[in-house]
Design an enzyme around this catalytic site. Structure first.
Site, mmCIF file in Angstrom:
data_model
loop_
_atom_site.group_PDB
_atom_site.id
_atom_site.type_symbol
_atom_site.label_atom_id
_atom_site.label_comp_id
_atom_site.label_asym_id
_atom_site.label_seq_id
_atom_site.Cartn_x
_atom_site.Cartn_y
_atom_site.Cartn_z
ATOM 1 N N SER A 140 41.134 46.225 38.215
ATOM 2 C CA SER A 140 40.041 45.270 38.357
ATOM 3 C C SER A 140 40.486 44.129 39.261
ATOM 4 O O SER A 140 41.662 44.014 39.594
ATOM 5 C CB SER A 140 39.685 44.700 36.983
ATOM 6 O OG SER A 140 40.696 43.797 36.585
ATOM 7 N N LYS A 141 39.525 43.294 39.594
ATOM 8 C CA LYS A 141 39.845 42.164 40.470
ATOM 9 C C LYS A 141 40.870 41.241 39.816
ATOM 10 O O LYS A 141 41.693 40.631 40.468
ATOM 11 C CB LYS A 141 38.575 41.365 40.763
ATOM 12 C CG LYS A 141 37.768 42.016 41.853
ATOM 13 C CD LYS A 141 36.915 40.988 42.564
ATOM 14 C CE LYS A 141 35.979 41.693 43.531
ATOM 15 N NZ LYS A 141 34.581 41.442 43.246
ATOM 16 N N ARG A 142 40.787 41.167 38.488
ATOM 17 C CA ARG A 142 41.698 40.273 37.784
ATOM 18 C C ARG A 142 43.163 40.699 37.950
ATOM 19 O O ARG A 142 44.079 39.895 37.836
ATOM 20 C CB ARG A 142 41.328 40.195 36.308
ATOM 21 C CG ARG A 142 41.612 38.812 35.780
ATOM 22 C CD ARG A 142 41.322 38.662 34.310
ATOM 23 N NE ARG A 142 40.020 39.182 33.931
ATOM 24 C CZ ARG A 142 39.754 39.620 32.714
ATOM 25 N NH1 ARG A 142 40.689 39.638 31.799
ATOM 26 N NH2 ARG A 142 38.558 40.045 32.410
#
Ligand code: GLU
Length: 482
Positions: A250-252
């Protein structure tokens, strides 16, 4: 007589729905590597048939990223090669023609249902705890297809066994085969139809793509048969997982637009090496590859079936390795635009020596302003660097001041101010003061940089010069006095 081997033609077929992330870049890279290795062609095809999901400027952004990474394509939307056009929205006539062939052979029919009716069928199936299959609801006498209704493929349910170069031998039963939409009522084809037509018309030999399509492959095989087209080699990429190795990336987790990584000063060759080793290895434990090595050694057989873990810390490590391998001139050329504003008042020789100092520890180029600031201006004195230091906090101000005074004298006494001579003088000072490097060198480092870490101390002193070093030590002494 042996058949002449077909030239390898691979393609990258992004939808212009956003930036290029690491997963798509890996698909592009593997297709590119295979083409380059086999002296084949790498084709960029823009799959812009879903107008709703399209994002203005995404195509340019993707092309810019591919170019910046060095993934040049032989045919694409901006070339007029023989298999074009390379944007699906410009190929609508082709899909129409192929769709008409299927209608003519009785293998496609107009779908007369409203979405409510289809939802109803779905509910009925659910109530009976059966999987929903559109083919159970084929209209007895479908209307003539005039383009205002979706066109569906009339499938022929059967079992399939096929080979995927990465996933191995796969098989499915007839229950997964269904009548899927090939042309939408807006005149655009679906991906499921268009890619088969395009791969054929563009003579694609290898389809390298993401996981999300593997479940549809049996339906594609059914359509290839109906169209009497040969099936290209297929290779499905394993998923890319976040650093915990469990969840999808994910972007995180740090996954971002690859152009952002490039802007942050990750080198294209480092990104290529890092991305290539997300799920691929050459059978050895080698972790870093030049692009030349990758072209030589890449094989689809070396791509693992399991998920590949994306770890940004590993990317930084790989990038640091590539930075260290550059000559000072090379790293300076790449790094100079990252120097802080203050660098413009210094001469090139000074700036280059700053970069040379940083090179050893640099992970990415946009770290430069923060890491180099003390080379350009006096930073405010931060006594917590001493007060929180695990060794220095045990010394009182007087002891620290006397150490700083003798250090300043020693440094100022070095006649030819080179890192080598400074190192020799500092080592002598260790002996004379009977202090440990962690005490003496940390103290000098803090005084002259106001930072907890810096490049090698003697190098830093040599670049800063005698005047600055002696002035900063004096200022540290004054601060300790007050
Ligand atoms: N247009 C598809 C996507 O962006 C590409 C699938 C393929 O490579 O065939 O997901």
């Amino acid at each position: 007589m042996s058949k002449t081997k077909q030239a390898v033609r691979t393609r990258f077929a992004p939808s212009p729905t956003g930036f290029l992330h690491v997963g798509a870049a890996r698909t592009a890279l593997f297709a590119w590597l295979l083409a380059r290795q086999q002296n084949g062609s790498f084709i960029l095809r823009i799959e812009d048939t879903d107008k709703k999901r399209q994002i203005e400027g995404a195509e340019e952004h993707i092309i810019k990223t591919l170019r910046a990474l060095g993934l040049d394509y032989d045919e694409g939307p901006d070339s007029d090669a023989e298999h074009g056009p390379y944007r699906q929205s410009e190929r609508l006539d082709t899909y129409q023609q192929w769709a008409q062939t299927l209608v003519a052979s009785g293998r496609a029919y107009a779908d007369p249902y409203t979405s409510e009716e289809v939802a109803d069928f779905r509910e009925q199936a659910q109530a009976k705890r059966q999987p929903f299959l559109f083919r159970n609801h084929r209209p007895d006498s479908p209307p003539e297809w005039d383009g205002s209704m979706p066109l569906r493929f009339k499938s022929e349910p059967k079992s399939y066994e096929w080979h995927d170069e990465v996933m191995g031998d796969l098989s499915t039963g007839p229950e997964v085969i269904d009548d899927f939409v090939i042309m939408k009522s807006d005149g655009f084809p679906t991906y499921n139809f268009a890619h088969i037509i395009d791969d054929h018309e563009m003579s694609i030999t290898h389809i390298i793509r993401g996981q999300e399509f593997i479940a549809s492959v049996p339906n594609y095989l059914n359509l290839y048969e109906a169209l009497d087209l040969p099936v290209p080699v297929m290779a499905t990429m394993p998923p890319i997982l976040g650093p915990d190795g469990k969840k999808k990336l994910s972007k995180r987790d740090g996954a971002k637009d690859l152009l952002e990584y490039l802007d942050d000063g990750y080198l294209p060759e480092a990104l290529i090496s890092f991305i290539a080793t997300l799920g691929w290895n050459d059978g050895t434990t080698q972790e870093i590859f030049t692009t030349e090595e990758l072209i030589k050694r890449f094989s689809l057989a070396g791509v693992g079936k399991g998920g590949a873990t994306f770890d940004e810390a590993r990317l930084r490590w790989v990038n640091g390795h590539f930075i260290r391998n550059l000559s000072v001139d090379e790293v300076y050329e790449k790094a100079k635009s990252y120097l802080p504003e203050e660098a413009s008042s210094k001469d090139e020789q000074y700036n280059k020596s700053v970069i040379a100092c940083l090179q050893e520890r640099l992970k990415y180029l946009s770290e430069i302003p923060e890491l180099s600031m003390f080379f350009y201006k006096d930073l405010p004195i931060d006594l917590s660097l001493i007060n929180d230091h695990k060794k220095l906090k045990k010394y009182d101000a007087e002891q620290l001041i006397s150490l700083l005074k003798v250090s300043r004298e020693t440094i100022c006494d070095v006649e030819v101010f080179t890192a080598g001579n400074i190192t020799a003088a500092l080592n002598q000072l260790l002996t004379d003061t009977e202090e440990k490097p962690v005490v003496l060198f940390s103290l000098i480092r803090i005084a002259i940089t106001q930072a907890p870490a810096s490049p090698a101390l003697a190098d830093t002193i040599a670049v800063l010069g005698k005047d600055t070093v002696s002035k900063r030590i004096d200022e540290q002494i004054s601060a300790l006095k007050s």
